[in-house]
Design an enzyme around this catalytic site. Structure first.
Site, short mmCIF file in Angstrom:
data_model
loop_
_atom_site.label_atom_id
_atom_site.label_comp_id
_atom_site.label_asym_id
_atom_site.label_seq_id
_atom_site.Cartn_x
_atom_site.Cartn_y
_atom_site.Cartn_z
N SER A 35 -2.84 6.58 5.98
CA SER A 35 -2.26 5.55 6.85
C SER A 35 -3.17 5.27 8.03
CB SER A 35 -0.88 6.01 7.35
OG SER A 35 -0.36 5.09 8.28
N SER B 205 0.90 3.70 2.26
CA SER B 205 0.89 4.38 3.55
C SER B 205 2.26 4.91 3.97
CB SER B 205 0.36 3.45 4.65
OG SER B 205 1.29 2.41 4.92
N SER C 267 0.84 -1.20 0.00
CA SER C 267 0.00 0.00 0.00
C SER C 267 0.87 1.25 0.00
CB SER C 267 -0.92 0.01 1.23
OG SER C 267 -0.18 0.31 2.40
N LYS D 46 5.37 0.43 9.42
CA LYS D 46 5.19 1.84 9.78
C LYS D 46 6.50 2.35 10.39
CE LYS D 46 0.68 1.60 8.96
NZ LYS D 46 0.07 2.23 7.76
#
Length: 259
Positions: free
Chosen positions: A207, A39, A37, A99
């Site tokens: 996100s 994010s 993705s 992350k």
């Protein structure tokens, strides 16, 4: 003939042991991870491929390579630092996420008007030129990018505001902003519990991270034992739906260090 057969057998044994050692090395020390993705744009792009350093924080019951591990907690590892890009097991649904570590145990974390505040102080933000990408399907799932200049048609240029964020301790990284006033731009103050971490994506408006509670599908605080490892370097990158589409390879991202 006997010599020839003996040479072939030696070659087979050598290849076997080489593959076995490589497999053990991969299982114990590194885990492959594809970026699915957007994010973490523009630090990580959809289609980036990397190896997660599983030894960075040691082994937990989540990261242990064996079906049954004889220990609880973590062994051999060090503590994450602010700015580390980490892969972790989601605390409730078991999905692997990637992350950036923003808050350490005991930190107070809050977003105010899109600016990160740590322990009551805003972090330093330095504007940079906009991040640009072409609108179109990205990766195997065909994700379409979100744009600050929306609506944008297929094949047109999509832009996002970009800045450099400097965390306490001097770690700098790029962040993106798509629009102002989103739910993640203004949050209550979070106090990170002992043994947990506060993580966020660099593409802040795209996100799902620790700003959002697990009760609504967010990540919440991430326990130390859920960390699978640290992402240090992009090994390979492809913008296409299939890795074999060599014309979509991003050679400028091969072996790129993750900042």
């Amino acid at each position: 003939m006997a010599k020839s057969e003996g040479g072939i057998m030696e070659t087979v044994k050598t290849v076997f042991w080489a593959l076995l050692i490589a497999g053990i090395f991969r299982t114990l020390f590194f885990q492959p991870f594809w970026i699915p993705s957007g994010s973490m744009k523009d630090t990580l792009l959809i289609g980036d491929f990397l190896f997660v350093n599983k030894m960075a924080y040691g082994y937990s019951r989540h990261s242990c390579p064996f079906s049954a591990c004889p220990f609880e907690g973590r062994i051999f590892g060090s503590e994450p630092e602010r700015g580390d890009v980490v892969v972790f097991r989601h605390p409730t649904n078991g999905t692997d996420f990637i992350k950036r570590v923003i808050g350490l145990p005991g930190d107070r974390v809050q977003m105010i008007d899109g600016v990160l505040h740590l322990n009551g102080e805003p972090v330093e933000i330095t504007p940079q030129p906009d991040f640009e990408e072409v609108v179109g399907p990205q990766g195997p799932q065909g994700h379409q990018p979100r744009c600050s200049n929306a609506p944008v048609g297929e094949g047109a240029l999509c832009t996002k505001e970009r800045a450099t964020e400097t965390l306490p301790g001097g770690v700098t990284h790029s962040i993106l902003n798509i629009e102002d006033g989103t739910r993640g731009d203004n949050t209550p103050e979070f106090v990170v519990p002992e043994g947990h971490y506060f993580v966020m994506g660099d593409n802040r408006d795209n996100s799902i991270d620790s700003r959002f509670p697990q009760s609504i599908g967010g990540v919440g605080f991430v326990p130390f034992e859920n960390l699978l490892g640290r992402a240090d370097r992009v090994i390979f990158s492809s913008a296409g739906a299939r890795m074999v589409y060599f014309w979509t390879w991003r050679s400028d991202r091969f072996f790129r260090e993750i900042e």
